[in-house]
Scaffold this motif. Structure first.
Motif, PDB file in Angstrom:
ATOM      1  N   VAL A   9       0.863  -1.171   0.000  1.00  0.00           N
ATOM      2  CA  VAL A   9       0.000   0.000   0.000  1.00  0.00           C
ATOM      3  C   VAL A   9       0.904   1.226   0.000  1.00  0.00           C
ATOM      4  O   VAL A   9       1.828   1.315   0.802  1.00  0.00           O
ATOM      5  CB  VAL A   9      -0.914   0.015   1.243  1.00  0.00           C
ATOM      6  N   LEU A  10       0.663   2.156  -0.908  1.00  0.00           N
ATOM      7  CA  LEU A  10       1.410   3.408  -0.932  1.00  0.00           C
ATOM      8  C   LEU A  10       0.626   4.442  -0.144  1.00  0.00           C
ATOM      9  O   LEU A  10      -0.517   4.765  -0.484  1.00  0.00           O
ATOM     10  CB  LEU A  10       1.615   3.886  -2.371  1.00  0.00           C
ATOM     11  N   VAL A  11       1.238   4.942   0.920  1.00  0.00           N
ATOM     12  CA  VAL A  11       0.601   5.940   1.777  1.00  0.00           C
ATOM     13  C   VAL A  11       1.258   7.288   1.503  1.00  0.00           C
ATOM     14  O   VAL A  11       2.448   7.470   1.731  1.00  0.00           O
ATOM     15  CB  VAL A  11       0.748   5.580   3.273  1.00  0.00           C
ATOM     16  N   ILE A  12       0.474   8.237   0.979  1.00  0.00           N
ATOM     17  CA  ILE A  12       0.957   9.596   0.754  1.00  0.00           C
ATOM     18  C   ILE A  12       0.391  10.468   1.865  1.00  0.00           C
ATOM     19  O   ILE A  12      -0.818  10.732   1.906  1.00  0.00           O
ATOM     20  CB  ILE A  12       0.526  10.139  -0.619  1.00  0.00           C
ATOM     21  N   SER A  13       1.243  10.869   2.790  1.00  0.00           N
ATOM     22  CA  SER A  13       0.785  11.687   3.905  1.00  0.00           C
ATOM     23  C   SER A  13       1.369  13.089   3.781  1.00  0.00           C
ATOM     24  O   SER A  13       2.282  13.342   2.990  1.00  0.00           O
ATOM     25  CB  SER A  13       1.176  11.055   5.246  1.00  0.00           C
ATOM     26  N   GLY A  14       0.849  14.002   4.577  1.00  0.00           N
ATOM     27  CA  GLY A  14       1.301  15.387   4.523  1.00  0.00           C
ATOM     28  C   GLY A  14       0.195  16.307   4.987  1.00  0.00           C
ATOM     29  O   GLY A  14      -0.941  15.882   5.218  1.00  0.00           O
ATOM     30  N   ALA A  17      -1.509  11.610  -6.184  1.00  0.00           N
ATOM     31  CA  ALA A  17      -1.998  10.233  -6.321  1.00  0.00           C
ATOM     32  C   ALA A  17      -2.654  10.015  -7.688  1.00  0.00           C
ATOM     33  O   ALA A  17      -2.418   9.002  -8.356  1.00  0.00           O
ATOM     34  CB  ALA A  17      -2.989   9.919  -5.197  1.00  0.00           C
ATOM     35  N   LEU A  18      -3.466  10.976  -8.116  1.00  0.00           N
ATOM     36  CA  LEU A  18      -4.168  10.843  -9.390  1.00  0.00           C
ATOM     37  C   LEU A  18      -3.224  11.008 -10.581  1.00  0.00           C
ATOM     38  O   LEU A  18      -3.418  10.378 -11.625  1.00  0.00           O
ATOM     39  CB  LEU A  18      -5.307  11.856  -9.456  1.00  0.00           C
ATOM     40  N   LEU A  19      -2.196  11.835 -10.420  1.00  0.00           N
ATOM     41  CA  LEU A  19      -1.189  11.961 -11.483  1.00  0.00           C
ATOM     42  C   LEU A  19      -0.408  10.650 -11.649  1.00  0.00           C
ATOM     43  O   LEU A  19      -0.069  10.261 -12.775  1.00  0.00           O
ATOM     44  CB  LEU A  19      -0.219  13.096 -11.166  1.00  0.00           C
ATOM     45  N   ILE A  67      -3.568   3.241  -3.135  1.00  0.00           N
ATOM     46  CA  ILE A  67      -2.927   4.465  -2.650  1.00  0.00           C
ATOM     47  C   ILE A  67      -3.844   5.098  -1.615  1.00  0.00           C
ATOM     48  O   ILE A  67      -5.044   5.276  -1.861  1.00  0.00           O
ATOM     49  CB  ILE A  67      -2.667   5.483  -3.778  1.00  0.00           C
ATOM     50  N   ILE A  68      -3.289   5.408  -0.455  1.00  0.00           N
ATOM     51  CA  ILE A  68      -4.021   6.095   0.611  1.00  0.00           C
ATOM     52  C   ILE A  68      -3.398   7.473   0.788  1.00  0.00           C
ATOM     53  O   ILE A  68      -2.168   7.603   0.796  1.00  0.00           O
ATOM     54  CB  ILE A  68      -3.929   5.322   1.939  1.00  0.00           C
TER      55      ILE A  68
END
Length: 428
Positions: A45-50, A60-62, A130-131
């Motif tokens: 799972v790819l977690v994009i935090s910030g 994420a959509l790109l 992607i989360i």
């Protein structure tokens, strides 16, 4: 919730996204997107935090622009009634809309839903996920329980100076970058960048939007989520820490300033602010962990434009703003391309200080001093003495001074020190 309700929300959100990508100017972020996508080649799972409004959903959509994916943003008031029992309905809705062969899913702020991590642990076995989320503590604690070793955490920050220049339409090819005219233009943009910051929405709505972002972080990401009772004291603490950006703080001092009985309450409050990416706490360098733990910390803000929106004037605090800018860029380097980088500050018993100690593994690789007024003899002498002393103590010969406008090399004793302008360092 009923499937038709969920379907309407998904369709509405999809139309909003398509409208956004059609109307807005989208800047590709200055990071290794190919490497991020590789994390989805495995059952990870790819977690994009910030922080809020830093562009996590857009990134994420790109990443999936050439794929068919299911997307839902749980930070939507229409999903207030959504519970863990509705996750299967959500999947059914996606399959009805896009077909049973759907492999990619993007979930925004899914931590708003109880037991979300159990659902993700089940789904990741067959799907690529992607989360995105604006609370590091919640994401990390819940994922570590159910997805140990099976997720990649990536922190996205507001626009860097390089991304800011690209948005402004400035070409950054090496050829012609350092002409007198181009340098003057870059320096004008640097002043603007420090004043308004790097939140993408600022470029559309103006500086006033940073107050809205700040308010949302305080209320939605902290007060509401952690059910803090003493809201006024917490807000005062947040304001105080941002007011004292690039400066030292200690938990015991904060306890006395705000008349809070238990120092653990202060630590919790600071932890909530850090987990929501509003502030960052920098530790003092020490080879002894106990000394590092008890030493004063330094605090930096997520964005200089946000700090400025709280009634600061750039011209009066240029050196501190420079220091904050450099620290954020070091965090970007660590997140985007250099995960083994560690950042500290250094101070000896007599108060001599170096702003940033960069370390990899067991070795200190660089010492960085921020000095706005290099022309002042007393300031320059003090900063260089601190660098030399730290160099001797930490066995590091790569010494740098980031100034506002000076570029040269000097010797201090047997040490060579490189001076570089802030704008140039940010673009290297």
């Amino acid at each position: 919730m009923e499937i038709e309700e969920i379907k309407k929300i998904i369709i509405d959100q999809k139309e909003e996204i398509e409208d956004f990508f059609r109307k807005e100017r989208i800047i590709e972020r200055d990071l290794d997107s190919i490497n991020l996508l590789k994390f989805l080649e495995y059952p990870n799972v790819l977690v994009i935090s910030g922080t809020r409004r830093s562009g996590k959903s857009t990134l994420a959509l790109l990443l999936l622009k050439n794929e068919k994916y299911g997307y839902i943003d749980f930070d939507d008031e229409r999903l207030v009634g959504f519970t863990k029992y509705d996750f299967n309905k959500l999947l059914q809705t996606f399959y009805e809309l896009y077909g049973n062969t759907l492999d990619y899913f993007v979930f925004d702020e899914i931590q708003n839903i109880d037991s979300w991590e159990i659902f993700i642990a089940r789904l990741r076995k067959t799907k690529k996920i992607i989360i995105t989320g604006s609370n590091a503590k919640l994401l990390a604690s819940e994922l570590s329980t159910h997805l140990t070793g099976r997720y990649i955490d990536f922190i996205l920050y507001p626009f860097s100076f390089k991304e800011f220049l690209i948005f402004k339409g400035l070409t950054l090819e090496r050829k012609g970058l350092y002409t007198t005219k181009k340098i003057a233009q870059i320096k004008r943009f640097l002043k603007e960048y420090i004043e308004i910051g790097g939140f993408p929405e600022v470029f559309k709505f103006g500086k006033a939007i940073t107050r809205r972002i700040y308010g949302d972080i305080i209320s939605k990401d902290i007060l509401f989520r952690y059910k803090i009772k003493n809201m006024n004291t917490f807000k005062e603490l947040a304001n105080y820490l941002l007011s004292n950006f690039s400066q030292e703080m200690s938990y015991s001092k904060l306890k006395n300033v705000f008349d809070i009985k238990n120092v653990h309450t202060i630590k919790n409050y600071v932890g909530y602010l850090s987990s929501s990416f509003l502030i960052f706490v920098l530790e003092k360098f020490s080879y002894k962990l106990k000394q590092q733990f008890i030493a004063p910390k330094k605090v930096y803000g997520i964005d200089t434009g946000l700090i400025n929106s709280l009634a600061f004037q750039f011209s009066k605090n240029t050196g501190r703003f420079m220091e904050n800018i450099v620290f954020l860029e070091l965090l970007r380097k660590r997140s985007y391309s250099n995960e083994n980088l560690e950042v500290y500050y250094w101070q000896d018993y007599s108060g001599r200080e170096v702003d940033f100690v960069l370390k990899k593994g067991r070795k200190v690789i660089q010492l960085v001093q921020i000095c706005e007024d290099v022309a002042s003899f007393s300031t320059k002498e003090r900063e260089l003495k601190s660098l030399v002393k730290a160099s001797q103590e930490l066995d590091c010969s790569d010494l740098m001074v980031i100034s506002y406008d000076i570029e040269r090399e000097e010797k201090a004793g047997d040490k060579k020190i490189k001076f570089i302008p802030l704008w140039k360092w940010l673009l290297e």
